[in-house]
Scaffold this motif. Structure first.
Motif, PDB file in Angstrom:
ATOM      1  N   SER A 197       0.816  -1.220   0.000  1.00  0.00           N
ATOM      2  CA  SER A 197       0.000   0.000   0.000  1.00  0.00           C
ATOM      3  C   SER A 197       0.847   1.266   0.000  1.00  0.00           C
ATOM      4  CB  SER A 197      -0.923   0.010   1.223  1.00  0.00           C
ATOM      5  OG  SER A 197      -1.822  -1.076   1.182  1.00  0.00           O
ATOM      6  N   PHE A 198       2.165   1.109  -0.009  1.00  0.00           N
ATOM      7  CA  PHE A 198       3.063   2.257   0.075  1.00  0.00           C
ATOM      8  C   PHE A 198       3.960   2.305  -1.156  1.00  0.00           C
ATOM      9  CE2 PHE A 198       1.998   0.844   4.290  1.00  0.00           C
ATOM     10  CZ  PHE A 198       1.700   2.014   4.971  1.00  0.00           C
ATOM     11  N   GLU A 199       4.459   3.489  -1.431  1.00  0.00           N
ATOM     12  CA  GLU A 199       5.485   3.659  -2.462  1.00  0.00           C
ATOM     13  C   GLU A 199       6.802   3.177  -1.876  1.00  0.00           C
ATOM     14  OE1 GLU A 199       7.730   4.081  -5.442  1.00  0.00           O
ATOM     15  OE2 GLU A 199       5.618   4.592  -5.704  1.00  0.00           O
ATOM     16  N   THR A 200       7.282   2.041  -2.352  1.00  0.00           N
ATOM     17  CA  THR A 200       8.507   1.457  -1.785  1.00  0.00           C
ATOM     18  C   THR A 200       9.524   1.091  -2.857  1.00  0.00           C
ATOM     19  OG1 THR A 200       7.473  -0.732  -1.824  1.00  0.00           O
ATOM     20  CG2 THR A 200       7.309   0.518   0.226  1.00  0.00           C
ATOM     21  N   SER A 201       9.371   1.619  -4.048  1.00  0.00           N
ATOM     22  CA  SER A 201      10.260   1.236  -5.149  1.00  0.00           C
ATOM     23  C   SER A 201      11.632   1.884  -5.038  1.00  0.00           C
ATOM     24  CB  SER A 201       9.624   1.619  -6.489  1.00  0.00           C
ATOM     25  OG  SER A 201       8.423   0.909  -6.689  1.00  0.00           O
ATOM     26  N   LEU A 202      12.649   1.099  -5.329  1.00  0.00           N
ATOM     27  CA  LEU A 202      14.001   1.612  -5.439  1.00  0.00           C
ATOM     28  C   LEU A 202      14.274   2.053  -6.878  1.00  0.00           C
ATOM     29  CD1 LEU A 202      15.872  -1.134  -3.376  1.00  0.00           C
ATOM     30  CD2 LEU A 202      15.342   1.187  -2.619  1.00  0.00           C
ATOM     31  N   LYS A 203      15.394   2.699  -7.099  1.00  0.00           N
ATOM     32  CA  LYS A 203      15.730   3.165  -8.439  1.00  0.00           C
ATOM     33  C   LYS A 203      15.899   2.003  -9.420  1.00  0.00           C
ATOM     34  CE  LYS A 203      17.892   7.497  -6.964  1.00  0.00           C
ATOM     35  NZ  LYS A 203      19.144   8.293  -6.939  1.00  0.00           N
ATOM     36  N   ASN A 204      16.303   0.845  -8.888  1.00  0.00           N
ATOM     37  CA  ASN A 204      16.500  -0.310  -9.768  1.00  0.00           C
ATOM     38  C   ASN A 204      15.215  -1.093 -10.007  1.00  0.00           C
ATOM     39  OD1 ASN A 204      16.050  -1.665  -7.390  1.00  0.00           O
ATOM     40  ND2 ASN A 204      18.141  -2.456  -7.195  1.00  0.00           N
ATOM     41  N   GLY A 205      14.103  -0.589  -9.471  1.00  0.00           N
ATOM     42  CA  GLY A 205      12.818  -1.235  -9.689  1.00  0.00           C
ATOM     43  C   GLY A 205      12.428  -2.240  -8.628  1.00  0.00           C
ATOM     44  N   GLY A 206      13.333  -2.508  -7.686  1.00  0.00           N
ATOM     45  CA  GLY A 206      13.023  -3.441  -6.615  1.00  0.00           C
ATOM     46  C   GLY A 206      12.207  -2.783  -5.509  1.00  0.00           C
ATOM     47  N   LEU A 207      11.893  -3.577  -4.483  1.00  0.00           N
ATOM     48  CA  LEU A 207      11.131  -3.059  -3.358  1.00  0.00           C
ATOM     49  C   LEU A 207      12.054  -2.784  -2.182  1.00  0.00           C
ATOM     50  CD1 LEU A 207       7.921  -5.306  -3.395  1.00  0.00           C
ATOM     51  CD2 LEU A 207       8.212  -2.987  -4.289  1.00  0.00           C
ATOM     52  N   ALA A 208      11.885  -1.606  -1.577  1.00  0.00           N
ATOM     53  CA  ALA A 208      12.729  -1.202  -0.451  1.00  0.00           C
ATOM     54  C   ALA A 208      12.177  -1.769   0.851  1.00  0.00           C
ATOM     55  CB  ALA A 208      12.804   0.318  -0.390  1.00  0.00           C
ATOM     56  N   ILE A 209      12.079  -3.071   0.927  1.00  0.00           N
ATOM     57  CA  ILE A 209      11.572  -3.735   2.119  1.00  0.00           C
ATOM     58  C   ILE A 209      12.743  -4.416   2.819  1.00  0.00           C
ATOM     59  CG2 ILE A 209       9.992  -5.472   3.026  1.00  0.00           C
ATOM     60  CD1 ILE A 209       8.303  -5.096   0.527  1.00  0.00           C
ATOM     61  N   PRO A 210      13.072  -3.990   4.041  1.00  0.00           N
ATOM     62  CA  PRO A 210      14.220  -4.569   4.740  1.00  0.00           C
ATOM     63  C   PRO A 210      14.041  -6.063   4.974  1.00  0.00           C
ATOM     64  CG  PRO A 210      13.438  -2.573   5.833  1.00  0.00           C
ATOM     65  CD  PRO A 210      12.418  -2.937   4.818  1.00  0.00           C
ATOM     66  N   LYS A 211      15.108  -6.810   4.777  1.00  0.00           N
ATOM     67  CA  LYS A 211      15.086  -8.238   5.033  1.00  0.00           C
ATOM     68  C   LYS A 211      15.358  -8.495   6.510  1.00  0.00           C
ATOM     69  CE  LYS A 211      14.543  -9.276   0.667  1.00  0.00           C
ATOM     70  NZ  LYS A 211      13.279  -9.871   0.164  1.00  0.00           N
ATOM     71  N   THR A 212      14.685  -9.471   7.070  1.00  0.00           N
ATOM     72  CA  THR A 212      14.943  -9.832   8.457  1.00  0.00           C
ATOM     73  C   THR A 212      14.656 -11.312   8.642  1.00  0.00           C
ATOM     74  OG1 THR A 212      14.337  -9.427  10.770  1.00  0.00           O
ATOM     75  CG2 THR A 212      12.584  -9.156   9.137  1.00  0.00           C
ATOM     76  N   GLY A 213      15.477 -11.986   9.420  1.00  0.00           N
ATOM     77  CA  GLY A 213      15.284 -13.399   9.631  1.00  0.00           C
ATOM     78  C   GLY A 213      14.631 -13.722  10.954  1.00  0.00           C
ATOM     79  N   LEU A 214      14.945 -12.943  11.985  1.00  0.00           N
ATOM     80  CA  LEU A 214      14.474 -13.236  13.331  1.00  0.00           C
ATOM     81  C   LEU A 214      13.054 -12.752  13.580  1.00  0.00           C
ATOM     82  CD1 LEU A 214      15.071 -14.192  16.238  1.00  0.00           C
ATOM     83  CD2 LEU A 214      15.994 -11.902  16.695  1.00  0.00           C
ATOM     84  N   LEU A 215      12.713 -11.571  13.053  1.00  0.00           N
ATOM     85  CA  LEU A 215      11.447 -10.933  13.389  1.00  0.00           C
ATOM     86  C   LEU A 215      10.526 -10.846  12.178  1.00  0.00           C
ATOM     87  CD1 LEU A 215      12.867  -7.989  15.520  1.00  0.00           C
ATOM     88  CD2 LEU A 215      11.908 -10.131  16.351  1.00  0.00           C
ATOM     89  N   PRO A 216       9.205 -10.842  12.393  1.00  0.00           N
ATOM     90  CA  PRO A 216       8.269 -10.652  11.280  1.00  0.00           C
ATOM     91  C   PRO A 216       8.409  -9.243  10.709  1.00  0.00           C
ATOM     92  CG  PRO A 216       7.117 -10.503  13.384  1.00  0.00           C
ATOM     93  CD  PRO A 216       8.516 -10.961  13.690  1.00  0.00           C
ATOM     94  N   ASN A 217       8.234  -9.115   9.393  1.00  0.00           N
ATOM     95  CA  ASN A 217       8.354  -7.786   8.799  1.00  0.00           C
ATOM     96  C   ASN A 217       7.548  -7.713   7.491  1.00  0.00           C
ATOM     97  OD1 ASN A 217       9.373  -5.169   9.029  1.00  0.00           O
ATOM     98  ND2 ASN A 217      10.925  -5.559   7.490  1.00  0.00           N
ATOM     99  N   ASP A 218       6.300  -8.157   7.570  1.00  0.00           N
ATOM    100  CA  ASP A 218       5.444  -8.162   6.390  1.00  0.00           C
ATOM    101  C   ASP A 218       4.567  -6.918   6.280  1.00  0.00           C
ATOM    102  OD1 ASP A 218       6.345 -10.725   5.660  1.00  0.00           O
ATOM    103  OD2 ASP A 218       4.926 -11.664   7.052  1.00  0.00           O
TER     104      ASP A 218
END
Length: 324
Positions: A197-218
């Motif tokens: 629901s947010f504008e999260t695009s990077l210049k390369n077309g990817g999504l600026a969503i931080p990766k995390t292994g321990l905690l939920p981040n959806d």
């Protein structure tokens, strides 16, 4: 990053509204194209929009000119408020004193009602540092908190919300930030929204969503942070909170260490006597103490003959400079 979905804008609006009738003044930072701004204006809010992007700033100015004083647009970055740089500030750096003067918001006593509501999305880049900086300002009564218990309504990542609301005993999640946030703020989850629901695009077309292994981040979580009225009671006051913050941070350098070990490094007084007076078990580890325990511990250490706040002086100054 900004809201792109009108439906989400309506959801946020419901969270921010204060019943029926005229709505209070709201400071919205980084509004972007103004999807939420227009909803707020339609609902009767008076809005001050703080925007650093000049393209968005120009469009928002056009909207401001079409209204009769309901919207004020300022070129600035909320996370560049009151930098430590000397000399005149150049936009997007902003002085909180000038900002509040422009808004017409006067300072009120700490225990008074909330003088201003602020809304915005915390950028994911250096998100943790931005939250720390707000905490420093709140505990020291500086920047926006010189004007009272300013209420923050922030979209933050799900992983940081999980840290803010963690319970004692979870050594990998329960942190210094957790203790200080829970002690200083009333934390209320208003809404959870998927990243889409947010504008999260990077210049390369990817999504600026931080990766995390321990905690939920959806999701991004809309969280209300209202400073506690009773924060500055007992021995805790703005003049000594820098030492308190560093004491808590130092405690979590080794979160599973025994409290007795840490006490011996801070004070040569009898730690067993102190723990008995505070009704804290001798075998308690740093990550098992509740936020209120840390406050009681700090107040008790202030009365210790061997404890001095200046023992943290250099470390405290380094932390403050880093956050700024």
């Amino acid at each position: 990053r900004f809201i792109t979905c009108p439906q989400l804008a309506r959801t946020v609006l419901r969270c921010l509204q204060s019943g029926a009738g005229p709505q209070p003044l709201l400071l919205e930072f980084a509004p972007g194209p103004g999807v939420l701004t227009r909803s707020l204006l339609d609902a009767g809010f008076r809005v001050v929009a703080l925007e650093s992007n000049l393209d968005f700033f120009t469009d928002l100015q056009s909207l401001e000119n079409s209204l009769d004083g309901q919207l004020k647009v300022i070129h600035g970055d909320f996370f560049r408020l009151d930098p430590l740089a000397k000399g005149a500030l150049k936009p997007p750096a902003v002085s909180s004193a000038k900002l509040f003067e422009t808004m017409g918001v006067a300072a009120v006593p700490w225990r008074a009602d909330v003088p201003l509501k602020i809304f915005g999305i915390v950028p994911q880049q250096l998100e943790r540092n931005r939250l720390w900086r707000l905490l420093f300002a709140m505990y020291e009564g500086s920047s926006i908190y010189r004007y009272g218990r300013v209420e923050l309504n922030l979209f933050i990542s799900e992983k940081e919300y999980t840290v803010l609301t963690a319970k004692p005993g979870k050594s990998r999640i329960y942190q210094a930030l957790t203790v200080l946030a829970q002690l200083g703020y009333e934390i209320e989850l208003l809404h959870k929204e998927p990243w889409s629901s947010f504008e999260t695009s990077l210049k390369n077309g990817g999504l600026a969503i931080p990766k995390t292994g321990l905690l939920p981040n959806d999701h991004l979580c809309l969280v209300r942070l209202t400073p506690q009225q009773n924060l500055f009671t007992g021995g805790l006051k703005p003049s000594n909170t820098s030492a308190f913050i560093f004491m808590v941070k130092q405690s979590f350098a080794k979160p599973k260490s025994r409290l007795t070990e840490r006490l011996n490094s801070w004070s040569s007084d009898n730690s067993d006597t102190l723990l008995k007076a505070l009704e804290i078990p001798k075998k308690a580890s740093m990550c098992n103490l509740y936020p209120e325990d840390y406050k009681r511990l700090f107040e008790a250490l202030q009365n210790s003959h061997m404890f001095a706040e200046n023992m943290f002086h250099d470390e405290v100054l380094t932390n403050i400079r880093t956050m700024n």
